[in-house]
Design an enzyme around this catalytic site. Structure first.
Site, PDB file in Angstrom:
ATOM      1  N   HIS A   6       0.827  -1.212   0.000  1.00 35.51           N
ATOM      2  CA  HIS A   6       0.000   0.000   0.000  1.00 35.51           C
ATOM      3  C   HIS A   6       0.861   1.261   0.000  1.00 35.51           C
ATOM      4  CE1 HIS A   6      -4.189  -1.700   0.974  1.00 35.51           C
ATOM      5  NE2 HIS A   6      -3.420  -2.715   0.672  1.00 35.51           N
TER       6      HIS A   6
ATOM      7  N   GLY B 117       4.832   5.903  -4.939  1.00 32.63           N
ATOM      8  CA  GLY B 117       6.136   5.337  -4.596  1.00 32.63           C
ATOM      9  C   GLY B 117       6.348   5.129  -3.108  1.00 32.63           C
TER      10      GLY B 117
ATOM     11  N   ASP C  13       7.478   6.249  -0.243  1.00 35.98           N
ATOM     12  CA  ASP C  13       7.951   7.535   0.279  1.00 35.98           C
ATOM     13  C   ASP C  13       7.420   7.827   1.671  1.00 35.98           C
ATOM     14  OD1 ASP C  13       5.288   7.926  -0.182  1.00 35.98           O
ATOM     15  OD2 ASP C  13       5.509   9.806  -1.271  1.00 35.98           O
TER      16      ASP C  13
ATOM     17  N   GLU D  44      -3.218   9.663   3.001  1.00 35.59           N
ATOM     18  CA  GLU D  44      -3.325   8.314   2.390  1.00 35.59           C
ATOM     19  C   GLU D  44      -3.944   7.296   3.351  1.00 35.59           C
ATOM     20  OE1 GLU D  44       0.498   6.933   0.812  1.00 35.59           O
ATOM     21  OE2 GLU D  44       0.791   8.830  -0.217  1.00 35.59           O
TER      22      GLU D  44
ATOM     23  N   PRO E   8      -5.768  -1.575  -6.257  1.00 33.21           N
ATOM     24  CA  PRO E   8      -6.498  -2.510  -7.129  1.00 33.21           C
ATOM     25  C   PRO E   8      -7.737  -3.086  -6.442  1.00 33.21           C
ATOM     26  CG  PRO E   8      -4.442  -3.485  -6.324  1.00 33.21           C
ATOM     27  CD  PRO E   8      -4.456  -2.081  -5.843  1.00 33.21           C
TER      28      PRO E   8
ATOM     29  N   HIS F 114      -0.251 -13.048  -0.322  1.00 37.71           N
ATOM     30  CA  HIS F 114      -1.433 -13.573   0.358  1.00 37.71           C
ATOM     31  C   HIS F 114      -1.179 -14.982   0.912  1.00 37.71           C
ATOM     32  CE1 HIS F 114      -4.205 -10.492  -1.858  1.00 37.71           C
ATOM     33  NE2 HIS F 114      -3.536  -9.955  -0.869  1.00 37.71           N
ATOM     34  N   THR F 115       0.058 -15.379   0.949  1.00 37.35           N
ATOM     35  CA  THR F 115       0.478 -16.578   1.665  1.00 37.35           C
ATOM     36  C   THR F 115       0.395 -16.350   3.173  1.00 37.35           C
ATOM     37  OG1 THR F 115       2.335 -18.076   2.079  1.00 37.35           O
ATOM     38  CG2 THR F 115       2.924 -15.847   1.552  1.00 37.35           C
TER      39      THR F 115
ATOM     40  N   SER G  60      -0.886 -22.529   7.388  1.00 39.75           N
ATOM     41  CA  SER G  60       0.200 -21.879   6.645  1.00 39.75           C
ATOM     42  C   SER G  60       0.070 -20.350   6.655  1.00 39.75           C
ATOM     43  CB  SER G  60       0.176 -22.421   5.210  1.00 39.75           C
ATOM     44  OG  SER G  60       1.114 -21.783   4.410  1.00 39.75           O
TER      45      SER G  60
ATOM     46  N   ASP H 119       5.361 -19.043   2.253  1.00 41.37           N
ATOM     47  CA  ASP H 119       5.701 -20.227   1.452  1.00 41.37           C
ATOM     48  C   ASP H 119       4.851 -20.243   0.177  1.00 41.37           C
ATOM     49  OD1 ASP H 119       3.151 -20.939   2.196  1.00 41.37           O
ATOM     50  OD2 ASP H 119       3.761 -22.445   3.650  1.00 41.37           O
TER      51      ASP H 119
END
Ligand code: HEM
Length: 322
Positions: free
Chosen positions: A65, A71, A73, A84, A156, A186-187, A245, A250
């Protein structure tokens, strides 16, 4: 284009890439009195991880994010109305306190030297290693920005197609391969029932419809136990990877999407779409490959539009401009 124009264009290009080029390995070496900046960051992340392992998910998501909005920053860290941080997709970002704690310690050791934006990238890197993920070097020397606006937060959508996700990251200079790697973040971590209820109960706007692309057994489990169809379940936690997990960096995430167990539609779309499926298959079938290439995508993300040299500032505290 004439030769002169070409020369000018090349010079401009060289200047434009000068910012990223001045990031360096070990930028802070010898700059913080007798302290080793990267070791200080690592020790604080390690102590926090021991108490609260989900910080790996917080810091990984924070890097994403942070870096996609103007960028890397430190803009996400700024408090106040309209920053933000206040944009809806950022409201569930966590881990700000870890960054603040690291900053406070570094300011004590060497005031005005280490940027908040570098701390974000170093801390995420350290947490990933602690969570069983790969170890990797990152360049440092980022400076903190002076802009933070909620209206810049173009993140997104959860139901992006693979093509939309690839196009989104493409604008930041990342490839389709990088896109599939990055979603592999998202692991670890969780989402909440409110985010996936439309997949379970009103797919395609049809009351009672469940997304047929979701493994029917998982759909049953979610509907029966995890996210029953009542408003009171909205805040219930849904693991993005299998629960066993969910704190490990992983490649199990990719195996899950091969089995139609992707939690967010965008996750599942990476497998359903032929253009990215081969990448998912490659990463699912080779844990070592994921370990060796995941850092490359994270490093690319960490170098999107960075400020360096005399640009921006080194904040005194991360949640306020100087
Ligand atoms: C198309 C791209 C992406 C979308 C639509 C997306 C969306 C989401 C959503 C909706 C959540 C759950 C938020 C909640 O319910 O509180 C989430 C969690 C998370 N995302 Fe993503 N994400 C994307 C890409 C990424 C990338 C590139 C990274 C990191 C490199 C990342 C890291 C994470 C992590 C670690 C979590 C778990 C956070 C936690 O447990 O607190 N995501 N994401």
């Amino acid at each position: 284009m004439g030769a002169a124009a070409l020369m000018v264009a090349l010079a401009v290009l060289a200047l434009a890439s000068g910012g990223a080029a001045s990031l360096q390995y070990g930028f802070y070496k010898g700059k913080c009195n007798s302290s080793d900046v990267e070791a200080v960051v690592q020790s604080i992340v390690k102590a926090r991880f021991a108490r609260e392992a989900p910080i790996v998910a917080y810091l990984l998501r924070m890097q994403f994010h942070e870096c996609v909005i103007n960028g890397c920053d430190g803009g996400l860290l700024i408090d106040g109305p309209g920053t933000e941080k206040t944009a809806p997709p950022n409201l569930s970002v966590k881990g700000y306190d870890v960054i603040a704690a690291i900053k406070a310690e570094l300011e004590r050791r060497c005031p005005g030297v280490v940027s908040c934006s570098d701390i974000q990238i170093l801390a995420a890197r350290d947490a990933i290693a602690l969570a069983g993920g790969p170890t990797y070097s990152v360049r440092t020397g980022r400076r903190d920005g002076r802009r933070s606006r909620a209206s810049d937060a173009n993140l997104p959508g959860i139901d992006f197609t693979a093509a939309q996700a690839v196009a989104y990251y493409g604008k930041l200079g990342l490839s389709a391969f990088d896109t599939v790697l990055l979603l592999g973040a998202h692991t670890v971590g969780v989402t909440h029932c409110s985010v996936i209820k439309s997949r379970l109960y009103s797919y395609g706007g049809k009351t009672g419809a469940t997304d047929p692309k979701l493994d029917p057994y998982y759909a049953f489990v979610y509907k029966t136990w995890v996210c029953p169809n009542t408003p009171s379940s909205d805040g219930n936690v849904v693991f993005l990877d299998d629960q066993w997990s969910a704190l490990r960096v992983d490649n199990n995430y990719y195996k899950n999407i091969q089995r139609r167990r992707g939690v967010l539609p965008v996750d599942q779309n990476l497998y359903n779409d032929g253009s990215t499926r081969w990448i998912v298959d490659l990463l699912a079938n080779d844990a070592g490959l994921f370990r060796s290439v995941f850092p490359q995508a994270l490093v690319k993300l960490s170098e999107v539009n960075v400020l360096t040299g005399t640009q921006g500032e080194i904040r005194k505290v991360c949640n306020k401009f100087n």
